[in-house]
Design a protein around this motif. Sequence first.
Motif, PDB file in Angstrom:
ATOM      1  N   VAL A 250      -3.614   4.491  -0.376  1.00  0.00           N
ATOM      2  CA  VAL A 250      -5.028   4.511   0.043  1.00  0.00           C
ATOM      3  C   VAL A 250      -5.904   5.024  -1.095  1.00  0.00           C
ATOM      4  O   VAL A 250      -6.951   4.431  -1.406  1.00  0.00           O
ATOM      5  N   ARG A 251      -5.508   6.109  -1.744  1.00  0.00           N
ATOM      6  CA  ARG A 251      -6.296   6.653  -2.850  1.00  0.00           C
ATOM      7  C   ARG A 251      -6.354   5.692  -4.036  1.00  0.00           C
ATOM      8  O   ARG A 251      -7.388   5.562  -4.694  1.00  0.00           O
ATOM      9  N   ALA A 252      -5.247   5.031  -4.303  1.00  0.00           N
ATOM     10  CA  ALA A 252      -5.181   4.166  -5.487  1.00  0.00           C
ATOM     11  C   ALA A 252      -6.089   2.953  -5.387  1.00  0.00           C
ATOM     12  O   ALA A 252      -6.393   2.329  -6.413  1.00  0.00           O
ATOM     13  N   LEU A 297      -5.307  -4.067  -5.159  1.00  0.00           N
ATOM     14  CA  LEU A 297      -4.528  -3.345  -4.166  1.00  0.00           C
ATOM     15  C   LEU A 297      -5.361  -3.177  -2.905  1.00  0.00           C
ATOM     16  O   LEU A 297      -6.466  -2.643  -2.946  1.00  0.00           O
ATOM     17  N   ARG A 298      -4.811  -3.617  -1.787  1.00  0.00           N
ATOM     18  CA  ARG A 298      -5.493  -3.502  -0.499  1.00  0.00           C
ATOM     19  C   ARG A 298      -4.574  -2.810   0.494  1.00  0.00           C
ATOM     20  O   ARG A 298      -3.399  -3.159   0.623  1.00  0.00           O
ATOM     21  N   VAL A 299      -5.138  -1.842   1.212  1.00  0.00           N
ATOM     22  CA  VAL A 299      -4.461  -1.228   2.346  1.00  0.00           C
ATOM     23  C   VAL A 299      -5.342  -1.466   3.562  1.00  0.00           C
ATOM     24  O   VAL A 299      -6.487  -1.019   3.601  1.00  0.00           O
ATOM     25  N   ASN A 300      -4.826  -2.171   4.522  1.00  0.00           N
ATOM     26  CA  ASN A 300      -5.602  -2.537   5.703  1.00  0.00           C
ATOM     27  C   ASN A 300      -5.153  -1.727   6.915  1.00  0.00           C
ATOM     28  O   ASN A 300      -4.095  -1.096   6.910  1.00  0.00           O
ATOM     29  N   LEU A 301      -5.973  -1.781   7.946  1.00  0.00           N
ATOM     30  CA  LEU A 301      -5.578  -1.205   9.229  1.00  0.00           C
ATOM     31  C   LEU A 301      -5.893  -2.188  10.333  1.00  0.00           C
ATOM     32  O   LEU A 301      -6.776  -3.039  10.201  1.00  0.00           O
ATOM     33  N   TYR A 302      -5.132  -2.070  11.389  1.00  0.00           N
ATOM     34  CA  TYR A 302      -5.367  -2.861  12.592  1.00  0.00           C
ATOM     35  C   TYR A 302      -5.485  -1.888  13.748  1.00  0.00           C
ATOM     36  O   TYR A 302      -4.624  -1.011  13.923  1.00  0.00           O
TER      37      TYR A 302
END
Length: 454
Positions: A250-252, A297-302
């Motif tokens: 998430v930070r990256a 870089l992607r961090v997703n949420l559902y």
Amino acid sequence: MFSLDQTTSAKPQVVLEFQAIILAGNQGNIYPLAADDNLPKALLPIANRPMIAYPLQWLEATGIQNIIVAICSSSEAKLTHYLRNVYEGSAHIDIVTVDEHFSTAEVLRYLAPRIFQDFIVLPCDAVANPQTAYPQRFLDSYRSANPALTALFYEPPKSEGGGGSTKDSEWPLYVGLDATQQRLLYMRPGDRVKEALNLRMPLLRKFTRLNLVTHLQDAHIYVCKKWILDLVVQKKELTSFQKDVLPLLVRAQCRPSLLETEGISAIMDAARQRHKYNQSVHEWSTTVADDPMEPELRVNLYIASSGFMGRADSVPHYCDLNKHASRLFPDDRVAKSAEINSRSQIGADSMVGNLTKVDERTSVKKSVIGAHCVIGKNVKIVNSVLMDYITVEDGAKLDGCVICNNAKIQAKAQLKDCEVGASLVVDPETQAKNERIVSSFIPSGEEGMQVNFG
């Protein structure tokens, strides 16, 4: 998982693009329920169904057939028996014994030689409606956005009280998200917040629509690119997936320097090269996207925005989930083989298991009673969970309690917000409140009998 707004009776297609790992080794913060003399955590009953049946059925609802279940040696015999001889699903289940002290990232590191593709990690205590919690939208959100990782979040169900002697200190989880892009941008547990939250300017400049919320919880269910496992393997200092790996990713997203210093860019590049090579060798690919990841870089949420979902990660949550889950099975509230006296009252909000006997003038409300129990006359059971082979003698009262297998509550005992360990005997007319009765030692002497609870 757990877009619970969709019901389907269609048999799902077999999905080959993911492997699944269910973490069922660590017993967690649920003592004395999960104990050697009772049951492993993964087999604790939720609405009279083993806890692990819920994530297994969730995975099978997506068509995922390749499932690894990580267990520890202390629960190996019981869990292996259930998965091999009792569970009726069609998936191929690979049972792997790991060190009981392993954290989540350490388990994945140990399992790495068995994982060959994108994967889903989920805990054994994730509970939702197995009949309507059709999780395709969660996986479809991952497929369509093609991020490095998609994390599942949910709004916890409201507690209805009860839950034994342990009362949780519910710290909020601060979650920063961009709903328009389904991006997970910030996570901070409330117990780590001293006076104020520190949000970096690069994050705020890049994501001008960042919303900070506290009503969501992390389900600890993640669908990940294979290269994330490579990161876990290389960086042995990462021990917890939720506390170390996920926050790092998430930070990256907003700190290019982290991509380089933590070796993430190199691992992503290597994954791209492998993918290109595989495509040059094979005419087809099991991956959905042409490229294994986006350049960024992607961090997703559902977010599971409707229906029922929760985690049995503490005794109070375990009790709440029993009450919520029992409402999912209206046709199974009272087992056909149960013997219920016509002068007793079993509330519409309660369940009674197979071959259980309930005598006259007994009242059961907001409770789940397991199989092979014997409930006497004039007994009152409210807001409680009783497992299997339990005896409750005449005139006893249980309010907000959890009673483990083979325990015996003798006549006119009154327990409120208590946990009674497996095979324990509670003396007649005992009055206890907020007690954890987990073991007994009964020495006899000239002056009589003494009972010590420890």
